[in-house]
Write an enzyme that holds these catalytic residues in place. Structure first.
Site, PDB file in Angstrom:
ATOM      1  N   LYS A 113     -23.100  16.862  30.662  1.00 13.19           N
ATOM      2  CA  LYS A 113     -23.526  18.012  31.460  1.00 13.19           C
ATOM      3  C   LYS A 113     -23.864  17.592  32.882  1.00 13.19           C
ATOM      4  O   LYS A 113     -23.631  18.352  33.824  1.00 13.19           O
ATOM      5  CB  LYS A 113     -24.752  18.678  30.825  1.00 13.19           C
ATOM      6  CG  LYS A 113     -24.434  19.460  29.558  1.00 13.19           C
ATOM      7  CD  LYS A 113     -25.638  20.306  29.171  1.00 13.19           C
ATOM      8  CE  LYS A 113     -25.439  21.005  27.848  1.00 13.19           C
ATOM      9  NZ  LYS A 113     -26.626  21.763  27.447  1.00 13.19           N
ATOM     10  N   LYS A 198     -12.732  22.407  19.426  1.00 13.41           N
ATOM     11  CA  LYS A 198     -13.683  23.330  18.806  1.00 13.41           C
ATOM     12  C   LYS A 198     -13.759  24.645  19.577  1.00 13.41           C
ATOM     13  O   LYS A 198     -13.689  24.636  20.806  1.00 13.41           O
ATOM     14  CB  LYS A 198     -15.076  22.685  18.821  1.00 13.41           C
ATOM     15  CG  LYS A 198     -15.734  22.611  17.467  1.00 13.41           C
ATOM     16  CD  LYS A 198     -17.075  21.908  17.557  1.00 13.41           C
ATOM     17  CE  LYS A 198     -18.217  22.885  17.773  1.00 13.41           C
ATOM     18  NZ  LYS A 198     -19.534  22.292  17.617  1.00 13.41           N
ATOM     19  N   LYS A 201     -18.448  28.223  23.484  1.00 13.24           N
ATOM     20  CA  LYS A 201     -18.766  29.246  24.476  1.00 13.24           C
ATOM     21  C   LYS A 201     -18.634  28.724  25.889  1.00 13.24           C
ATOM     22  O   LYS A 201     -18.619  29.500  26.834  1.00 13.24           O
ATOM     23  CB  LYS A 201     -20.133  29.881  24.228  1.00 13.24           C
ATOM     24  CG  LYS A 201     -21.330  28.985  24.206  1.00 13.24           C
ATOM     25  CD  LYS A 201     -22.578  29.840  23.896  1.00 13.24           C
ATOM     26  CE  LYS A 201     -23.735  28.994  23.413  1.00 13.24           C
ATOM     27  NZ  LYS A 201     -24.823  29.790  22.849  1.00 13.24           N
TER      28      LYS A 201
END
Ligand code: TRP
Length: 335
Positions: A113, A198, A201
């Site tokens: 991140k 996967k 979102k």
């Protein structure tokens, strides 16, 4: 209701999608009567990356309403909002002071991140796993349902609990070491545009996922456009056909049929036959969730009362653990 305690939180960012539902929420709901459950909305985690204050509260309510819509039973499950219980922030501070900095710098999710955030990485992003440890340890949780991506955070939680107990509470441990609750096989839902990734979102391609609140026409459109292949017939478990495996798995999970039934039913099908079938099955499976969600959202008073009750139950447990932690650290705890 069993005497083992299960706890998990979901961040109120974006919509919940089929991956969240089939991979996690549906399993919790199915097993919920065996446990005492605490399910929270992690709105403190939501601000570790830039967020929108105008939608934070509404997004938080939406997750709580979706929990209810997915069938959480309030007799054995408490639903709460993380920021409503100040013990989460407070225990985070106490744990911060016993967390070696390099444990946090080495976290995979932080590194990933941080790269995306560039110059704007906040201290909160680094501290995210400590807040998550506080979430878990406050409730003396026995089991935490987590996906692959959260396993390292659960390991850190266990390490912190052991470190705290060892340094400050040798005679009478303050924190219980939680175990991961691994999800059932076959519930890993992949992206509609790449069967090897996967469903997520954070994928910029909206067409890669089906959200629980997608209207029927959006579902139809996404399935129509999803990635397929040029093989004949449809089959599970062919490693050259990840999309085919994923779409059959979705059909199996949403229809409630067994793998053998789906294998037989779809063996001779073409995509042009299968896609409308999957579309209809998905729409029908999501309809009760969407109806319940709307009913809950239309009754703000009900939702607020659920969250108030959840908060009361959660707070009592969290405050008790926090007091024990403070006492172990040597604070004079006001009576
Ligand atoms: N970090 C988790 C996620 O993004 C959310 C979370 C916050 C959580 N606190 C938690 C999950 C405590 C389990 C237990 O998925």
């Amino acid at each position: 209701m069993g005497n083992q305690r299960v706890l998990s939180l979901v961040q109120p960012t974006g919509n919940l999608h089929l991956g969240n539902y089939l991979g996690a929420i549906r399993n919790w709901v199915e097993g919920q009567n065996q446990y005492e459950n605490f399910f929270g909305v992690a709105d403190l985690h939501a601000i570790t990356v830039p967020h929108n204050p105008a939608t934070l509260a509404a997004d938080t309510y939406a997750i709580a309403a979706l929990y209810l819509a997915c069938g959480m039973n309030l007799e054995c499950t408490s639903i709460f909002v993380q920021s409503h219980i100040s013990a989460h922030s407070e225990l985070t501070w106490l744990l911060n002071c016993i967390t070696p900095l390099n444990w946090l710098e080495d976290m995979i999710q932080f590194k990933e991140k941080a790269v995306k955030q560039g110059e704007n990485v906040s201290t909160g992003l680094l501290d995210y796993p400590v807040l998550m440890a506080a979430d878990i340890l406050l409730y003396q949780a026995d089991k935490v349902p987590v996906g692959e991506d959260q396993k390292q955070h659960l390991e850190l939680t266990r390490d912190l609990a052991a470190r705290f107990n060892h340094q400050f509470a040798r005679k009478q441990p303050v924190f219980k070491l939680p175990e991961p609750l691994i999800r059932a096989e076959g519930a890993r839902v992949m992206s509609l545009t790449d069967g090897t990734k996967k469903m997520s979102k954070s994928d910029p391609a909206e067409g890669s996922r089906i959200n629980l609140l997608d209207p029927p026409d959006a579902i139809a459109k996404k399935i129509k456009r999803c990635k397929t292949d040029l093989f004949e017939g449809l089959e599970f478990d062919n490693s050259e056909r990840p999309e085919c495996h994923n779409l059959l798995t979705l059909y199996m999970l949403l229809s409630g049929k067994t793998k053998a039934e789906v294998t037989a039913e779809c063996a001779q099908m073409r995509w042009s036959q299968f896609k409308p079938l999957l579309t209809e099955t998905t729409i029908n499976a999501l309809k009760p969730i969407q109806d319940k969600y709307r009913a809950v959202m239309d009754d703000k008073g009900y939702l607020e009362s659920v969250l108030r009750q959840g908060r009361e139950k959660a707070q009592a447990i969290a405050d008790r653990t926090l007091s024990q932690a403070k006492a172990a650290l040597g604070y004079s705890v006001p009576l």
